[in-house]
Design a protein around this motif. Structure first.
Motif, short mmCIF file in Angstrom:
data_model
loop_
_atom_site.label_atom_id
_atom_site.label_comp_id
_atom_site.label_asym_id
_atom_site.label_seq_id
_atom_site.Cartn_x
_atom_site.Cartn_y
_atom_site.Cartn_z
N ASP A 85 -11.53 1.76 2.39
CA ASP A 85 -11.64 2.55 1.15
C ASP A 85 -12.98 2.36 0.45
OD1 ASP A 85 -8.78 3.61 0.87
OD2 ASP A 85 -8.43 1.46 1.09
N VAL A 135 -13.49 7.22 -6.19
CA VAL A 135 -12.38 6.82 -7.05
C VAL A 135 -12.08 7.95 -8.02
CG1 VAL A 135 -11.51 5.10 -8.67
CG2 VAL A 135 -13.12 4.42 -6.88
N ASP A 171 -14.80 5.52 -0.42
CA ASP A 171 -14.01 6.62 -0.97
C ASP A 171 -14.31 6.79 -2.46
OD1 ASP A 171 -12.91 6.93 1.49
OD2 ASP A 171 -10.90 6.20 0.95
N ILE A 181 -4.02 2.21 -7.47
CA ILE A 181 -4.99 1.45 -6.69
C ILE A 181 -4.36 0.09 -6.38
CG2 ILE A 181 -7.24 0.30 -6.76
CD1 ILE A 181 -8.13 2.59 -8.68
N ARG A 218 0.84 -1.21 0.00
CA ARG A 218 0.00 0.00 0.00
C ARG A 218 0.88 1.26 0.00
NH1 ARG A 218 -5.43 1.49 0.82
NH2 ARG A 218 -5.49 3.74 0.52
N PHE A 265 -15.76 3.16 -4.49
CA PHE A 265 -15.36 1.81 -4.91
C PHE A 265 -16.54 0.85 -4.89
CE2 PHE A 265 -11.06 3.33 -3.97
CZ PHE A 265 -10.33 2.73 -4.99
N HIS A 321 -7.15 -1.37 -1.57
CA HIS A 321 -8.43 -0.73 -1.89
C HIS A 321 -9.50 -1.78 -2.15
CE1 HIS A 321 -5.40 2.38 -2.98
NE2 HIS A 321 -6.33 3.24 -2.61
N SER A 345 -13.97 -4.89 0.22
CA SER A 345 -13.26 -3.63 0.40
C SER A 345 -13.40 -3.21 1.85
CB SER A 345 -13.81 -2.55 -0.53
OG SER A 345 -12.99 -1.38 -0.47
#
Length: 450
Positions: A258, A263, A261, A210, A201, A270, A235, A255
């Protein structure tokens, strides 16, 4: 008539009726199915991707849900008659999220390969660059092999392992900064050590990529805390639902932090993008009977007995690795931290010969490419050993050592003719078969929940 009415009352009646009618009306197929049960009981499976499915999961997969067409998702179907399907799929989703500590789950993918391609189609455009583990170093076909969709429709850059068989994180960082991939894939199909998802990450964040983690081979270890989880590092996380989870053959997309979140470039989170990639982009109606089987498997995986099973997998893998080392075989990576032991074969012995000779004697394994491989994928220089099925036989240290000793004796008895041809003395072969069946009787297949 009363007996018939009893048979068709409820799920149990349907299953009993189906078994009876199959044996009566299609004896040829029924015999083949029975033969496979006998084969599995009388042979030793060392295939890393195989486990024995619990009877309750089998029952769920054979449920009447198979009769329902259910395009869409819970509460938003394109067909009527989905009241119970919605409840079953919602149950599977909640169990998957609880099992893996995720905020999002999609349980409709037909396989892990499908799940991987669904993530690609959601987040990449044809020709986009992504970084994945090379097949020769333990990656999966879907991680960028040129013979697959991933390597054909996208620009796949492969990373590998060090001379010690460990993921070369510095190479991953260098390639990421050089190629600026939109997606980085971590996870493997033939890698025996711990994957540092946090480090992946960090690299992904450095280049604005990603991160997708494929945990198909270690999902049970992750679910029970015996391997670090990628869910809040990646992610997106994908897995199959068989292998260590011992569920039906299918896929799962997860997931963590994230999930909600936005994209960049999509203006959607996501979770929404992934749902759309599964349906309608890549799949039509889901196999809702298999979703029910997934729900059953996720439920079992949260029981204490499941962690005992996964712990046996780990202990068996350590014993197997040590035993092969003791017999003079090189274990790639030196040891194992999961269920996989990848060994390099000696001399002129090839993976295809080893695989065929062992199967002839009642032991199933996978030939496998190894780092620095010089032979083709159809020949190979290594074997991939998995301990899931041995753990379901509750095999102890003595049993695991006996299995390795048997494997080594069989391989030593092979007379090599060419890369793909060999001879094995029939009397020796028959003796090996008897020994394998003796081990099978000493360690019969048991449900992983026992």
């Amino acid at each position: 008539m009363n007996f018939d009415r009893q048979l068709i009352s409820g799920q149990q009646g349907l299953l009993e009726k189906g078994i009876l009618e199959l044996s009566r009306q299609d004896a040829e197929l029924a015999r083949l199915l029975d033969d496979e049960v006998v084969r599995q009981h009388n042979t030793l499976s060392l295939v890393a991707s195989c486990c024995t499915v619990d009877p309750r999961t089998l029952a769920a997969s054979a449920s009447a849900l198979v009769n329902v067409t259910a395009e869409g998702g819970p509460g938003k179907r394109y067909h009527a008659g989905c009241l119970n399907v919605d409840k079953v799929e919602s149950l599977a989703i909640e169990r998957a999220k609880s099992l893996f500590g995720a905020q999002y789950a999609n349980v409709q993918s037909h396989s892990a390969s499908n799940a991987n391609y669904q993530v690609f189609s959601a987040l990449l455009k044809p020709g986009d660059t992504f970084l994945g583990m090379s097949l020769d170093h333990g990656g999966h076909l879907t991680h960028g092999s040129p013979v697959t969709v991933s390597g054909t429709f996208y620009k796949a850059i492969g990373y590998g392992t060090t001379d010690e068989g460990l993921i070369d994180y510095e190479e991953v960082r260098r390639l990421a900064h050089e190629h600026h991939p939109k997606l980085i894939v971590c996870g493997a199909t033939a890698y025996s050590r711990v994957v540092d998802f946090a480090r992946f990450r960090e690299i992904a964040d450095e280049v604005g990529a990603i991160l997708m983690a494929d945990i198909s081979h270690i999902a049970g270890l992750v679910a029970t805390g015996l391997h670090p989880s990628p869910v809040d590092h990646a992610h997106v996380t994908t897995t199959c639902t068989h292998k260590q989870l011992a569920g039906p053959r299918g896929g799962l997309i997860l997931s963590g932090r994230d999930a909600n979140d936005i994209v960049p470039g999509f203006n959607l989170p996501f979770s929404r993008i992934l749902d759309r990639a599964v349906f309608p982009m890549m799949q039509g109606a889901p196999a809702v009977n298999i979703i029910a089987a997934k729900a059953a498997a996720f439920g079992y995986a949260q029981k204490p007995e499941f962690k005992q099973y996964i712990t046996r997998i780990r202990h068996a893998a350590d014993t197997i690795a040590d035993a092969f080392n003791a017999h003079g075989y090189e274990v790639i990576g030196g040891q194992t931290n999961n269920h996989t032991v990848l060994i390099k074969l000696r001399g002129e012995l090839t993976g295809t010969i080893a695989e065929e000779a062992l199967e002839e004697c009642g032991i199933t394994v996978n030939k496998n490419r190894i780092p620095g491989e010089t032979r083709s994928s159809f020949v190979t220089s290594g074997l991939r050993i998995g301990t899931g099925a041995l753990a379901q036989r509750h095999m102890d240290e003595i049993g695991c050592k006996k299995v390795v000793e048997l494997v080594c004796r069989i391989l030593d008895a092979v007379h090599i003719v060419s890369e793909k041809e060999y001879r094995l003395n029939p009397e020796l072969r028959d003796g090996f078969i008897n020994e394998v069946q003796s081990v099978c009787r000493d360690y019969p297949i048991l449900s992983y929940t026992q």
